[in-house]
Design a protein around this motif. Structure first.
Motif, PDB file in Angstrom:
ATOM      1  N   SER A 130      41.007  53.230  90.026  1.00 19.30           N
ATOM      2  CA  SER A 130      41.230  54.158  88.917  1.00 19.30           C
ATOM      3  C   SER A 130      42.602  54.825  89.027  1.00 19.30           C
ATOM      4  O   SER A 130      43.121  54.996  90.132  1.00 19.30           O
ATOM      5  CB  SER A 130      40.174  55.261  88.921  1.00 19.30           C
ATOM      6  OG  SER A 130      38.883  54.719  88.896  1.00 19.30           O
ATOM      7  N   GLU A 131      43.133  55.233  87.887  1.00 20.30           N
ATOM      8  CA  GLU A 131      44.405  55.982  87.875  1.00 20.30           C
ATOM      9  C   GLU A 131      44.297  57.182  88.817  1.00 20.30           C
ATOM     10  O   GLU A 131      45.235  57.509  89.526  1.00 20.30           O
ATOM     11  CB  GLU A 131      44.723  56.448  86.452  1.00 20.30           C
ATOM     12  CG  GLU A 131      45.977  57.269  86.326  1.00 20.30           C
ATOM     13  CD  GLU A 131      47.267  56.494  86.553  1.00 20.30           C
ATOM     14  OE1 GLU A 131      48.277  57.130  86.912  1.00 20.30           O
ATOM     15  OE2 GLU A 131      47.272  55.254  86.395  1.00 20.30           O
ATOM     16  N   GLN A 132      43.130  57.830  88.806  1.00 18.34           N
ATOM     17  CA  GLN A 132      42.859  58.911  89.750  1.00 18.34           C
ATOM     18  C   GLN A 132      41.603  58.537  90.525  1.00 18.34           C
ATOM     19  O   GLN A 132      40.495  58.701  90.034  1.00 18.34           O
ATOM     20  CB  GLN A 132      42.655  60.248  89.033  1.00 18.34           C
ATOM     21  CG  GLN A 132      42.413  61.399  89.981  1.00 18.34           C
ATOM     22  CD  GLN A 132      43.550  61.540  90.976  1.00 18.34           C
ATOM     23  OE1 GLN A 132      44.658  61.874  90.621  1.00 18.34           O
ATOM     24  NE2 GLN A 132      43.273  61.286  92.239  1.00 18.34           N
ATOM     25  N   THR A 182      39.525  55.738  97.255  1.00 19.50           N
ATOM     26  CA  THR A 182      40.843  56.145  97.749  1.00 19.50           C
ATOM     27  C   THR A 182      41.317  55.195  98.846  1.00 19.50           C
ATOM     28  O   THR A 182      42.465  54.730  98.828  1.00 19.50           O
ATOM     29  CB  THR A 182      40.796  57.604  98.248  1.00 19.50           C
ATOM     30  OG1 THR A 182      40.331  58.442  97.187  1.00 19.50           O
ATOM     31  CG2 THR A 182      42.155  58.069  98.717  1.00 19.50           C
ATOM     32  N   GLU A 197      47.499  56.353  99.156  1.00 22.33           N
ATOM     33  CA  GLU A 197      46.753  56.629  97.923  1.00 22.33           C
ATOM     34  C   GLU A 197      46.114  58.014  98.018  1.00 22.33           C
ATOM     35  O   GLU A 197      45.509  58.351  99.035  1.00 22.33           O
ATOM     36  CB  GLU A 197      45.662  55.580  97.720  1.00 22.33           C
ATOM     37  CG  GLU A 197      44.973  55.626  96.396  1.00 22.33           C
ATOM     38  CD  GLU A 197      45.844  55.111  95.254  1.00 22.33           C
ATOM     39  OE1 GLU A 197      45.746  55.700  94.166  1.00 22.33           O
ATOM     40  OE2 GLU A 197      46.600  54.145  95.442  1.00 22.33           O
ATOM     41  N   GLY A 236      43.353  60.745  96.390  1.00 22.92           N
ATOM     42  CA  GLY A 236      42.126  60.745  95.610  1.00 22.92           C
ATOM     43  C   GLY A 236      41.476  62.108  95.624  1.00 22.92           C
ATOM     44  O   GLY A 236      41.859  62.987  96.401  1.00 22.92           O
ATOM     45  N   ASP A 249      41.311  67.328  97.438  1.00 19.14           N
ATOM     46  CA  ASP A 249      42.365  66.317  97.363  1.00 19.14           C
ATOM     47  C   ASP A 249      42.572  65.804  98.785  1.00 19.14           C
ATOM     48  O   ASP A 249      42.642  66.587  99.731  1.00 19.14           O
ATOM     49  CB  ASP A 249      43.661  66.952  96.856  1.00 19.14           C
ATOM     50  CG  ASP A 249      44.742  65.918  96.604  1.00 19.14           C
ATOM     51  OD1 ASP A 249      44.943  65.574  95.433  1.00 19.14           O
ATOM     52  OD2 ASP A 249      45.382  65.468  97.570  1.00 19.14           O
ATOM     53  N   ILE A 264      40.470  66.187  84.748  1.00 22.20           N
ATOM     54  CA  ILE A 264      40.500  64.848  85.342  1.00 22.20           C
ATOM     55  C   ILE A 264      39.285  64.055  84.867  1.00 22.20           C
ATOM     56  O   ILE A 264      39.405  62.909  84.440  1.00 22.20           O
ATOM     57  CB  ILE A 264      40.535  64.923  86.879  1.00 22.20           C
ATOM     58  CG1 ILE A 264      41.877  65.486  87.358  1.00 22.20           C
ATOM     59  CG2 ILE A 264      40.284  63.550  87.504  1.00 22.20           C
ATOM     60  CD1 ILE A 264      41.909  65.873  88.832  1.00 22.20           C
ATOM     61  N   ASP A 272      45.187  61.565  85.723  1.00 19.36           N
ATOM     62  CA  ASP A 272      45.440  61.814  87.138  1.00 19.36           C
ATOM     63  C   ASP A 272      45.688  63.308  87.376  1.00 19.36           C
ATOM     64  O   ASP A 272      45.754  64.101  86.433  1.00 19.36           O
ATOM     65  CB  ASP A 272      46.580  60.942  87.665  1.00 19.36           C
ATOM     66  CG  ASP A 272      47.946  61.283  87.077  1.00 19.36           C
ATOM     67  OD1 ASP A 272      48.103  62.326  86.418  1.00 19.36           O
ATOM     68  OD2 ASP A 272      48.874  60.493  87.300  1.00 19.36           O
TER      69      ASP A 272
END
Length: 187
Positions: free
Chosen positions: A41-43, A50, A75, A77, A89, A120, A126
């Motif tokens: 995923s974009e985020q 992640t 990355e 996530g 985060d 989000i 993101d």
């Protein structure tokens, strides 16, 4: 010696460079940023996604750059905090040697404001875009600058310093490979 990193984000490249130059064996290394997709995923949501994003970035960067020693994936996530509606985060960093993924290193974690997490989830954007949509920054891409950690700590740290911690923790296994050779994950 070349090390490929699966990103064009200067913050991530700088974080890797800053940590590697602390070690004699990496003084002559050429770090090459490679534009790759994380195939998540974009985020990314959750630790598993992640880590998968970091692995994908490391593997694809390694494949793109010939004769490199390692591919590196970084990355970020959001991870649900157990027993809470809050999300932390966290950034994962993984080294890949063409055959094996070394275990990931991670940053410390911090909690995003609830309105950011809601953006989000609702808007499927993101972290950078969520902070912007919440009116917490006017930066179009805070993740390539100070990061939201810079914003939340009132400039006491920034995304580069934060990301360096993940790189340093990932290097533990790389630097001490003999101690970990049986615990390394394979493809």
């Amino acid at each position: 010696m070349k090390i490929a990193i699966g990103t064009q984000n200067r913050v991530k490249i700088t974080a890797l460079t800053n940590i590697l130059k602390l070690y004699d064996q990496f003084q002559a290394v050429e770090i090459i940023g490679a534009a790759v997709f994380s195939h998540v995923s974009e985020q990314p949501h959750g630790l598993e996604e992640t880590i998968l994003g970091a692995k994908n970035r490391a593997e694809h960067a390694y494949a793109l750059i010939s004769d490199c020693m390692y591919g590196v994936g970084i990355e970020s996530g959001i991870i649900p905090l157990p027993g809470s509606s809050d999300y932390m985060d966290v950034t994962a960093c993984i080294f890949y040697d063409g055959k094996h993924f070394f275990h990931p290193g991670f940053t410390p974690a911090f909690i995003h404001p609830p309105q950011v997490v809601a953006k989000i989830k609702e808007d499927k954007v993101d972290v950078s875009e969520a902070y912007k949509r919440c009116g917490l920054t006017s930066s179009p891409k805070i993740g390539t600058e100070q990061g939201c950690i810079g914003l939340l700590t009132h400039g006491r740290t920034n995304r580069t310093a934060y990301t360096q911690q993940a790189v340093l923790m990932a290097l533990v296994q790389v630097l001490n490979e003999g101690m970990y050779k049986y615990s390394r994950r394979t493809k």
